[in-house]
Design a protein around this motif. Structure first.
Motif, PDB file in Angstrom:
ATOM      1  N   LEU A 191     -10.412   2.978  -0.118  1.00  0.00           N
ATOM      2  CA  LEU A 191      -9.862   1.670  -0.482  1.00  0.00           C
ATOM      3  C   LEU A 191     -10.847   0.585  -0.088  1.00  0.00           C
ATOM      4  O   LEU A 191     -11.375   0.593   1.021  1.00  0.00           O
ATOM      5  N   SER A 192     -11.063  -0.347  -0.985  1.00  0.00           N
ATOM      6  CA  SER A 192     -11.912  -1.496  -0.703  1.00  0.00           C
ATOM      7  C   SER A 192     -11.040  -2.743  -0.702  1.00  0.00           C
ATOM      8  O   SER A 192     -10.409  -3.066  -1.699  1.00  0.00           O
ATOM      9  N   VAL A 193     -10.994  -3.415   0.449  1.00  0.00           N
ATOM     10  CA  VAL A 193     -10.140  -4.593   0.575  1.00  0.00           C
ATOM     11  C   VAL A 193     -10.937  -5.725   1.238  1.00  0.00           C
ATOM     12  O   VAL A 193     -11.356  -5.609   2.379  1.00  0.00           O
ATOM     13  N   LEU A 194     -11.140  -6.779   0.487  1.00  0.00           N
ATOM     14  CA  LEU A 194     -11.864  -7.943   1.006  1.00  0.00           C
ATOM     15  C   LEU A 194     -10.967  -9.168   1.112  1.00  0.00           C
ATOM     16  O   LEU A 194     -11.359 -10.182   1.666  1.00  0.00           O
ATOM     17  N   SER A 195      -9.787  -9.085   0.569  1.00  0.00           N
ATOM     18  CA  SER A 195      -8.933 -10.264   0.414  1.00  0.00           C
ATOM     19  C   SER A 195      -8.165 -10.675   1.652  1.00  0.00           C
ATOM     20  O   SER A 195      -7.567 -11.739   1.681  1.00  0.00           O
ATOM     21  N   GLY A 196      -8.138  -9.814   2.664  1.00  0.00           N
ATOM     22  CA  GLY A 196      -7.313 -10.090   3.834  1.00  0.00           C
ATOM     23  C   GLY A 196      -5.906  -9.552   3.696  1.00  0.00           C
ATOM     24  O   GLY A 196      -5.087  -9.707   4.599  1.00  0.00           O
ATOM     25  N   ALA A 197      -5.621  -8.881   2.603  1.00  0.00           N
ATOM     26  CA  ALA A 197      -4.279  -8.334   2.364  1.00  0.00           C
ATOM     27  C   ALA A 197      -4.162  -6.883   2.834  1.00  0.00           C
ATOM     28  O   ALA A 197      -3.196  -6.208   2.491  1.00  0.00           O
ATOM     29  N   HIS A 198      -5.099  -6.414   3.626  1.00  0.00           N
ATOM     30  CA  HIS A 198      -5.108  -5.004   4.047  1.00  0.00           C
ATOM     31  C   HIS A 198      -3.852  -4.599   4.805  1.00  0.00           C
ATOM     32  O   HIS A 198      -3.417  -3.465   4.712  1.00  0.00           O
ATOM     33  N   MET A 199      -3.252  -5.533   5.577  1.00  0.00           N
ATOM     34  CA  MET A 199      -2.058  -5.181   6.355  1.00  0.00           C
ATOM     35  C   MET A 199      -0.793  -5.194   5.498  1.00  0.00           C
ATOM     36  O   MET A 199       0.280  -4.831   5.973  1.00  0.00           O
ATOM     37  N   THR A 200      -0.898  -5.599   4.258  1.00  0.00           N
ATOM     38  CA  THR A 200       0.193  -5.477   3.288  1.00  0.00           C
ATOM     39  C   THR A 200      -0.049  -4.271   2.384  1.00  0.00           C
ATOM     40  O   THR A 200       0.848  -3.455   2.186  1.00  0.00           O
ATOM     41  N   LEU A 201      -1.262  -4.152   1.872  1.00  0.00           N
ATOM     42  CA  LEU A 201      -1.578  -3.103   0.907  1.00  0.00           C
ATOM     43  C   LEU A 201      -1.678  -1.709   1.541  1.00  0.00           C
ATOM     44  O   LEU A 201      -1.105  -0.746   1.021  1.00  0.00           O
ATOM     45  N   CYS A 202      -2.399  -1.610   2.641  1.00  0.00           N
ATOM     46  CA  CYS A 202      -2.631  -0.276   3.232  1.00  0.00           C
ATOM     47  C   CYS A 202      -1.338   0.376   3.727  1.00  0.00           C
ATOM     48  O   CYS A 202      -1.128   1.566   3.462  1.00  0.00           O
ATOM     49  N   PRO A 203      -0.448  -0.346   4.436  1.00  0.00           N
ATOM     50  CA  PRO A 203       0.798   0.309   4.849  1.00  0.00           C
ATOM     51  C   PRO A 203       1.611   0.817   3.659  1.00  0.00           C
ATOM     52  O   PRO A 203       2.190   1.904   3.711  1.00  0.00           O
ATOM     53  N   ARG A 204       1.661   0.053   2.585  1.00  0.00           N
ATOM     54  CA  ARG A 204       2.404   0.483   1.404  1.00  0.00           C
ATOM     55  C   ARG A 204       1.767   1.725   0.773  1.00  0.00           C
ATOM     56  O   ARG A 204       2.464   2.672   0.387  1.00  0.00           O
ATOM     57  N   ILE A 205       0.448   1.723   0.690  1.00  0.00           N
ATOM     58  CA  ILE A 205      -0.242   2.898   0.137  1.00  0.00           C
ATOM     59  C   ILE A 205       0.010   4.123   1.015  1.00  0.00           C
ATOM     60  O   ILE A 205       0.314   5.209   0.504  1.00  0.00           O
ATOM     61  N   MET A 206      -0.070   3.967   2.332  1.00  0.00           N
ATOM     62  CA  MET A 206       0.159   5.109   3.221  1.00  0.00           C
ATOM     63  C   MET A 206       1.603   5.594   3.114  1.00  0.00           C
ATOM     64  O   MET A 206       1.855   6.807   3.151  1.00  0.00           O
ATOM     65  N   GLU A 207       2.545   4.677   2.970  1.00  0.00           N
ATOM     66  CA  GLU A 207       3.953   5.048   2.797  1.00  0.00           C
ATOM     67  C   GLU A 207       4.121   5.878   1.512  1.00  0.00           C
ATOM     68  O   GLU A 207       4.795   6.923   1.516  1.00  0.00           O
TER      69      GLU A 207
END
Length: 134
Positions: A63-79
């Motif tokens: 996953l490539s995340v530059l937007s600062g949304a990693h703590m929203t996107l990554c938990p959802r993806i892991m779920e």
């Protein structure tokens, strides 16, 4: 993992960030290392990322995340990965991830975080040594 089996990597750019230069650089590094690479393109939802991993029988999701949304996107993806029983897929994250979030992401199951300045050689080496081939 056998030396003849190709490592299948889904490189994804989740969220609304429109900068994918880093994702393309790592996708090329994986390809040059002999991996089979599927790049999902920009602005993928977590559901699209996980569907790509499932459909492509991925060994690794990058996953490539530059937007600062990693703590929203990554938990959802892991779920969603857990829901789809993709626990054997190695998930790595690259991008601008503050140090204080690294531990939290690893607790969610992200295997490793590669921050700016990480070398492509180190990332490839990490994937080769940590991939869990099915």
């Amino acid at each position: 993992m056998s030396t003849t089996e190709k490592i299948r990597v889904v490189v994804a750019k989740p969220g609304l960030d429109g900068h994918d230069r880093g994702a393309k650089v790592i996708a090329r590094a994986f390809r040059d290392a002999g991996f089979e690479v599927i790049y999902t393109g920009l602005r993928q939802t977590p559901e699209q990322v996980v569907n790509a991993a499932l459909q492509e029988d991925a060994d690794v999701v990058g996953l490539s995340v530059l937007s600062g949304a990693h703590m929203t996107l990554c938990p959802r993806i892991m779920e969603l990965m857990k829901k789809e029983r993709l626990d054997d897929v190695l998930v790595i994250v690259g991008g601008i991830i503050p140090d204080q979030d690294v531990t939290k992401l690893k607790e969610l199951g992200v295997a490793e975080i590669f921050q700016p300045g990480a070398s492509t050689e180190d990332i490839v080496r990490y994937v080769r040594s940590h991939v869990r081939k099915k």
